[in-house]
Enzyme design. Sequence first.
Site, mmCIF file in Angstrom:
data_model
loop_
_atom_site.group_PDB
_atom_site.id
_atom_site.type_symbol
_atom_site.label_atom_id
_atom_site.label_comp_id
_atom_site.label_asym_id
_atom_site.label_seq_id
_atom_site.Cartn_x
_atom_site.Cartn_y
_atom_site.Cartn_z
ATOM 1 N N LYS A 179 -17.869 -16.298 -7.673
ATOM 2 C CA LYS A 179 -16.415 -17.350 -8.313
ATOM 3 C C LYS A 179 -15.807 -18.552 -7.351
ATOM 4 O O LYS A 179 -15.782 -18.113 -6.523
ATOM 5 C CB LYS A 179 -15.166 -17.162 -9.172
ATOM 6 N N VAL A 215 0.524 -1.353 -0.190
ATOM 7 C CA VAL A 215 0.278 0.223 -0.025
ATOM 8 C C VAL A 215 0.520 1.013 0.108
ATOM 9 O O VAL A 215 0.884 1.965 -0.567
ATOM 10 C CB VAL A 215 -0.967 -0.027 1.222
ATOM 11 N N ASP A 234 10.510 3.617 5.898
ATOM 12 C CA ASP A 234 10.486 2.620 6.011
ATOM 13 C C ASP A 234 10.811 1.865 7.328
ATOM 14 O O ASP A 234 11.900 1.983 7.285
ATOM 15 C CB ASP A 234 10.287 0.895 5.417
ATOM 16 N N ARG A 291 0.437 -13.722 1.238
ATOM 17 C CA ARG A 291 0.228 -13.713 2.900
ATOM 18 C C ARG A 291 -1.207 -14.562 2.581
ATOM 19 O O ARG A 291 -2.410 -14.182 1.743
ATOM 20 C CB ARG A 291 0.058 -12.703 2.980
ATOM 21 N N GLY A 298 -8.036 -15.288 0.357
ATOM 22 C CA GLY A 298 -6.848 -15.814 0.580
ATOM 23 C C GLY A 298 -6.050 -13.834 0.609
ATOM 24 O O GLY A 298 -6.838 -12.911 0.882
ATOM 25 N N THR A 301 -5.539 0.252 7.961
ATOM 26 C CA THR A 301 -6.660 -0.675 7.561
ATOM 27 C C THR A 301 -6.773 -1.112 8.869
ATOM 28 O O THR A 301 -6.262 -1.836 9.410
ATOM 29 C CB THR A 301 -7.426 -1.689 6.508
ATOM 30 N N LEU A 319 -7.243 -0.059 -2.728
ATOM 31 C CA LEU A 319 -6.546 -0.953 -4.275
ATOM 32 C C LEU A 319 -6.416 -2.453 -4.202
ATOM 33 O O LEU A 319 -6.424 -3.013 -3.234
ATOM 34 C CB LEU A 319 -4.838 -0.029 -4.664
ATOM 35 N N CYS A 379 -5.386 -8.816 3.257
ATOM 36 C CA CYS A 379 -7.194 -8.534 3.877
ATOM 37 C C CYS A 379 -8.422 -8.966 4.163
ATOM 38 O O CYS A 379 -8.613 -8.975 5.699
ATOM 39 C CB CYS A 379 -7.074 -7.154 3.155
HETATM 40 P P1 NAD Z 1 3.186 -4.019 3.874
HETATM 41 O O1 NAD Z 1 3.399 -5.722 5.245
HETATM 42 O O2 NAD Z 1 3.403 -5.095 2.847
HETATM 43 O O3 NAD Z 1 3.617 -2.817 4.685
HETATM 44 C C1 NAD Z 1 3.851 -2.333 5.876
HETATM 45 C C2 NAD Z 1 4.979 -1.635 6.047
HETATM 46 O O4 NAD Z 1 5.631 -1.417 7.085
HETATM 47 C C3 NAD Z 1 5.919 -2.906 5.742
HETATM 48 O O5 NAD Z 1 7.161 -2.481 4.559
HETATM 49 C C4 NAD Z 1 7.129 -1.920 7.239
HETATM 50 O O6 NAD Z 1 8.426 -3.179 7.517
HETATM 51 C C5 NAD Z 1 6.696 -1.731 7.761
HETATM 52 N N1 NAD Z 1 6.422 -1.224 9.308
HETATM 53 C C6 NAD Z 1 6.254 -1.723 10.217
HETATM 54 N N2 NAD Z 1 6.148 -0.448 10.993
HETATM 55 C C7 NAD Z 1 7.051 0.584 11.136
HETATM 56 C C8 NAD Z 1 7.163 1.030 11.829
HETATM 57 N N3 NAD Z 1 6.839 1.962 12.895
HETATM 58 N N4 NAD Z 1 7.730 2.169 10.794
HETATM 59 C C9 NAD Z 1 7.992 2.154 9.219
HETATM 60 N N5 NAD Z 1 7.632 0.988 8.358
HETATM 61 C C10 NAD Z 1 7.107 1.012 9.553
HETATM 62 O O7 NAD Z 1 1.342 -4.467 4.115
HETATM 63 P P2 NAD Z 1 0.885 -3.685 3.470
HETATM 64 O O8 NAD Z 1 0.108 -5.250 2.562
HETATM 65 O O9 NAD Z 1 0.616 -2.784 2.132
HETATM 66 O O10 NAD Z 1 -0.468 -3.125 4.075
HETATM 67 C C11 NAD Z 1 -0.539 -2.117 4.702
HETATM 68 C C12 NAD Z 1 -1.645 -1.392 5.672
HETATM 69 O O11 NAD Z 1 -2.272 -1.666 4.160
HETATM 70 C C13 NAD Z 1 -2.626 -2.604 6.128
HETATM 71 O O12 NAD Z 1 -3.818 -1.718 7.419
HETATM 72 C C14 NAD Z 1 -3.444 -3.605 5.209
HETATM 73 O O13 NAD Z 1 -5.058 -4.065 5.586
HETATM 74 C C15 NAD Z 1 -3.493 -2.212 4.445
HETATM 75 N N6 NAD Z 1 -4.747 -1.914 2.591
HETATM 76 C C16 NAD Z 1 -3.795 -3.827 2.046
HETATM 77 C C17 NAD Z 1 -3.852 -3.636 0.871
HETATM 78 C C18 NAD Z 1 -3.354 -4.663 0.104
HETATM 79 O O14 NAD Z 1 -3.986 -4.940 -0.585
HETATM 80 N N7 NAD Z 1 -2.183 -5.283 0.809
HETATM 81 C C19 NAD Z 1 -5.137 -2.554 0.530
HETATM 82 C C20 NAD Z 1 -5.809 -1.949 1.071
HETATM 83 C C21 NAD Z 1 -5.639 -1.626 2.590
#
Ligand code: NAD
Length: 434
Positions: free
Chosen positions: A251, A11, A30, A327, A257, A121, A153, A260
């Site tokens: 579907k 994200v 990050d 995941r 999985g 989220t 997204l 999310c």
């Molecule tokens: P991700 O694990 O790919 O990314 C999270 C990032 O945050 C990691 O790179 C991690 O190292 C970093 N991080 C953690 N603690 C930190 C800190 N203290 N300081 C700086 N960086 C830190 O997760 P994601 O898939 O990008 O999801 C992030 C959020 O967005 C979640 O809440 C998820 O539910 C939500 N979300 C995800 C999607 C998706 O399709 N992946 C879609 C919509 C919403």
Amino acid sequence: MKISIIGTGYVGLVTAVGLAELGHQIVATDKDLTKIYKLQAGIIPIYEPGLEELFKKVRAKGLISFIPDLATAIQESEVIFVCVGTPPLADGSADMSQIEEVARLIAENLNSYKLVVEKSTVPVKTSYWIKRTINLYKKSEASFDIASNPEFLREGSAVQDFLHPDRIIIGVENERAREIMLKIYERFQEKIIVTNIDTAELIKHASNSFLAMKISFINLMANICEKTEADIEKVALGMGLDPRIGREFLKAGIGYGGSCFPKDIKALTRIGEELGVEMGLLKEAHKINEDRIRLFLEKVRKALWVIKGKRVAVLGLSFKPNTDDIREAPSLKVISELRREEASIHLYDPKAMDNMKRIFPEDPPNLVYHSNLYEAIKGANALLILTEWDEFCQMDLDRVKNLMANPIIIDGRNIFEPEEIRKKGFEYYCFGRH
Ligand code: NAD
């Protein structure tokens, strides 16, 4: 606008690149420094169609930079997008420790007014906790606001989704925050819905839980189809043509999985329960999904009888096509079970093999990764399809049949027409079709 992005995962990185494309000046950071160093070197650490091209474009324009120092990122921007993870705890509730850590860091580095935007989220009412945390730990008198801007997204089409959103939800509690958020998303004016913060937070959990429920519903119908002469694909078509229902997310297969749906449906269930709301509807949807793996493995046993010693090709490791994300992918549970039952497992995925190798390292001859699908199926007693990558839908079935020891396909994604594939000489198992 000068915006910092905290967390450069799926994200955060797409948001960073997308906001730069909208013309904002982005500094992203990050905790995982290997990601930052890769990004500084121009390497994208994830696979997402179109991301690399857009990344190169905004980087060449000098609109995006990556720094390892969170403090500087916070201090140098007025708007902070929090994009860290909110994974599930053992009881299903969201683990808010990454969000709390960032809130504390913001507090410690609050040198001027900041708008803290929840992109992750999060459970409804999270803004209250972020605000309280910043107030508890801040060392200056500088003010701040919170906004909720949930992300919709979809991995696999994330860049397109960012650039062509269905809606942009903005939850705010005052005019200053509202003005800033409207300015950030000026280009998508007609797509913006402004609400209070609780509403915005809930919209995200409600949307994901609803979609997960829709998938579980069609899977429940698939179970009925299997016990009758009905065909789930036609049931889904007949239902989906009603515009009140819609064709998407109908579907049948091995179930949802990803990082999310499974986590968000559990988190919303916990939130409801804590608020004293009966959440049986969502619990049942989750239970139906959990049962899909068992039903799939039942089909594998029906086809192979004894799994021990059988050569099984597994196609598709990512939780869905066009991503390298594994995941909560069904493949994880299926591979675990095949390993437990001592099959010889041959794996192939177009993008997710490196990620899977970290969980199931290569262990020949019991577990082998292959560089193409035809290598993976050579000599197989059965072929399992777990992700509907285009490459699998278009595979050369005559070649596949000649390469396999036994032409048996167990299809977790219903990618083939049963009648046609049987005509080609395959024994074919799928969900809710005969
Ligand atoms: P991700 O694990 O790919 O990314 C999270 C990032 O945050 C990691 O790179 C991690 O190292 C970093 N991080 C953690 N603690 C930190 C800190 N203290 N300081 C700086 N960086 C830190 O997760 P994601 O898939 O990008 O999801 C992030 C959020 O967005 C979640 O809440 C998820 O539910 C939500 N979300 C995800 C999607 C998706 O399709 N992946 C879609 C919509 C919403």
